[in-house]
Design an enzyme around this catalytic site. Sequence first.
Site, PDB file in Angstrom:
ATOM      1  N   PHE A  53       9.236  25.587  11.357  1.00  0.00           N
ATOM      2  CA  PHE A  53       8.465  26.204  10.281  1.00  0.00           C
ATOM      3  C   PHE A  53       8.064  25.167   9.245  1.00  0.00           C
ATOM      4  CE2 PHE A  53       7.843  30.710   8.797  1.00  0.00           C
ATOM      5  CZ  PHE A  53       7.435  31.165  10.031  1.00  0.00           C
ATOM      6  N   HIS A  54       7.295  24.183   9.655  1.00  0.00           N
ATOM      7  CA  HIS A  54       6.878  23.193   8.666  1.00  0.00           C
ATOM      8  C   HIS A  54       5.693  23.723   7.873  1.00  0.00           C
ATOM      9  CE1 HIS A  54       3.472  21.677  11.031  1.00  0.00           C
ATOM     10  NE2 HIS A  54       4.233  21.916  12.075  1.00  0.00           N
ATOM     11  N   ILE A  55       5.051  22.860   7.117  1.00  0.00           N
ATOM     12  CA  ILE A  55       4.139  23.361   6.087  1.00  0.00           C
ATOM     13  C   ILE A  55       2.957  24.141   6.666  1.00  0.00           C
ATOM     14  CG2 ILE A  55       2.664  21.299   5.861  1.00  0.00           C
ATOM     15  CD1 ILE A  55       2.921  21.727   2.777  1.00  0.00           C
ATOM     16  N   SER A  95       7.525  21.792  15.988  1.00  0.00           N
ATOM     17  CA  SER A  95       8.036  21.284  14.716  1.00  0.00           C
ATOM     18  C   SER A  95       8.619  22.371  13.814  1.00  0.00           C
ATOM     19  CB  SER A  95       6.924  20.528  13.992  1.00  0.00           C
ATOM     20  OG  SER A  95       5.710  21.220  14.126  1.00  0.00           O
TER      21      SER A  95
END
Lengths: 581, 90
Positions: free
Chosen positions: B14-16, B12
Amino acid sequence: MKETKITGLGVSEGVRIGRAFVYRPIRVEDAEERRTDDPAGEALRLREAKERCLKDLEELVAHTAATLGEDKAVILKGQMSMLNDPSLYPPMEQLIESEGWSAETAVRRIVIQTAGLFESMASEYMRERASDVRDLGSRLLLHLRAREGARLSDIREEAILVADDLSPSDTVQLDKRRVLGIVTRIGGKTSHTAILAGSLGIPAVLGAGSGIDAIHSGDTLAVDGGTGDVVVHPDAGTMREYGDKMARQEEAKRRQEAFANREAVTVDGFRAEIGANIGTPQEAEGLIGIGAEGIGLYRTEFLFMSRSSMPDEDTQFRAYRSAAEAMQGRPVVIRTLDIGGDKELPYLDAEPEANPFLGYRAIRLCLGQQELLATQLRAILRASAYGNVKIMFPMISGLQEWRQAKAICEEAREALRRENVPHADKVEVGMMVEIPSAALQADRFAREVDFFSIGTNDLVQYTLAVDRMNERVADLYDYFHPAVLRLIKQVIDASNRHGKWTGMCGSMAGDPMAAPLLVGLGLHEWSMAAPSVPKIKEAISRLNAEACSALAERVLDMDTPQDVRRELKAFLAGIGGSLQS
Amino acid sequence: MLTREAVIVNESGFHIRPAQLFTEQAAKFTSKISIAVKGTNTVADGKSILGLMTLGLAKGSEIVISAEGADEQEAIDALAELVQSGFGEA
C-alpha cells in the site's frame, strides 16, 4: 542595477545567461515554537496557507502529468490528499485553537510526529514517505512565511539555480530541461553536485561563498562554468562577451552532435566503443540519444549516500534494473560500492583515519562487511535479467581481494539459481585498475577477470603520490606522466594477450587530447561524462590508428609529462585536429 | 455494515500510489469506510491516505474492508475490486 562579479570553482563547463531562481528550503525543524494571543487569527493564517498550497499543488499536478506523466503526478496528488487528511490538518487546527500555539508550531509538531510514524516502519519504501510529509510541511511553512525561494520542483521556466548547497535528493529532482546553470555557496570539485552537473551537462559554479547573498530570484546572471565566474546584473558589454562565448560553444556542439549517432571509427578502421558514466539511473535516460554505446561506469554510491539508512535489496534492484532497461541491451557496467576516502555514509560508523585514501574504503570495506556486498551483488544479478549488466569491483590491490570478491559473487549467483530468481546466465565480472600494484600484476589478473577498467583519477594519484586536492602539489598531477602511460599500456597488453577487453572511466577518457594516445595503445572502451561523448567520437573519427601507434611508441619513451604534451599537441596540429571543447 | 476480506496482490503493497487511488475511490461514497489488518485490532479510516499508508500493508497482507452507510454495497464492491486488481500494476 550595477554589475557585480563573484567567483567560485568552475566545475562543469559551459556559458549561460539567464534569470536566477533562489532556492532556500525551510525545514520543519527550523520553524519556531511560539504561543499566540490570537488563536482565531492563527487558524485563519493556516487555513489560507493550506488553500494556497493546495492550489499550487493542483497546478503542479497538471504540469507534472503533462510533462513527466501520470505516474509522477500521482505522488503529488498524494501530497494533496495528505494535506486534506483527517489525521493531519485537523490536529494542527486543534493545537492552535485549544492550546494556543502559532500556525508554524502546529505545522512543525504535527509534521514531525506524522513523519515519525513513517520513519519507524519496517518497509524502507514507507520510511522514505517521511520525506513526502516533510516536503509538505516545508510547503506549508513557505506559504505561512512569505519568504523568498521555493521548491526545486517549482522551477517552471528556464532559470539558473542559486542555492547554499544541493543535497543528493535535491540533485536527482533537478529538471535538466529547465535548469540552465547552478551556482552554490559551498561545494567542491568532487562533490556529488559537481559530478551530477558534469554528467547532466549543466554549467556549474560551486563554492561561490557569501557572494551569492547579493542574488535575488529574477536577477539576470551570466555564468561561466569553466572559469567559475558569475556576473550579477551584467552590463551590455558583458552580455555581448558571454553571448559570443555561448555562440562559439553552440557551434562546436552542433559540429560534434553530427557524430552522436555514428560509431567512433578511425580513418583506417580501428573501432572504439564510447560509453558514459552515471551516478543515478535517471541519468541513463537520454544517453542513447547523445550517442553513448553503453554505460562504462555506474557509480552506485549515490544510491547509498542520498539517504539515512542502507538501501535494501529491492530498492537497489529497482535502480539497477531501470538503468539496464534504459540502455536497451547495451552494456551497463555497475561498480560495487566505493565508499570511504572522501565519501562517507551517515549510517556506517567509520572511524576517522589519518590517511583515508590509503585506508578502509571501497572493496576493503565491502570485504569487511560482506553482508553489504552480498546484498548488492544479488540486486545487480537480479537486474541482469533486464539488460546487458556487468559487475565491476573497485580498488582491487591484489589477487586475494579479487578472488574473495568473485567468490561472494558466485555464491550470490548460486543462491539465486537455487531460489529460481531470474538472472542472466552469463554476467561478466571485472575490476577497476586504479592502484599501481594491480596494473603491475595485470598479466595475472587477466587470466581471471572478464575485463579491466582503468580509473585514471586514482591511478594517477597513487602512482605519482599526489593529492590532487592539495593546491601546492596539484601541478604534479598529470595523466600524461610517462610512468602512468606505461602502466596503462601494461594493462591493455595483458588483456589483449588473454582475449579480454580494457576500458577507461577516469577523466583522461573524456580528454580529446588523450584520444590519439589511447587509440595508439589499443584501448577498447572509453567511458566519460555524458556531454563529452560526441566530442570524443569526433576526435577519434579524425585519427589514423597506425599513426597513433607510432605516436604511442614515441611518447612511452619520453622523459616528462611536458614532453608528452608537446608531442601530442604537435601531432594534433599535424592532422588539423582542434583542441577546443 | 458490510465487510469483505481481501489480499494485497501488488508488488509494493500500500504505497503512495495505491493509497491515493484507494482514498480517491473511497471518497466517492458517502458510507464510512475502514480497513482492518486481519486478525489484529489495527484499523484505519479508508478515506485517510496517511492512515492507510501507516498500516504498513505489504504484498500478501490480508485485510478486512468495511463500509457502513447508504451506498455501502456499491462502495464495498468497488473497493474490493480495486484491491484485488492490484491497482493496475501487479
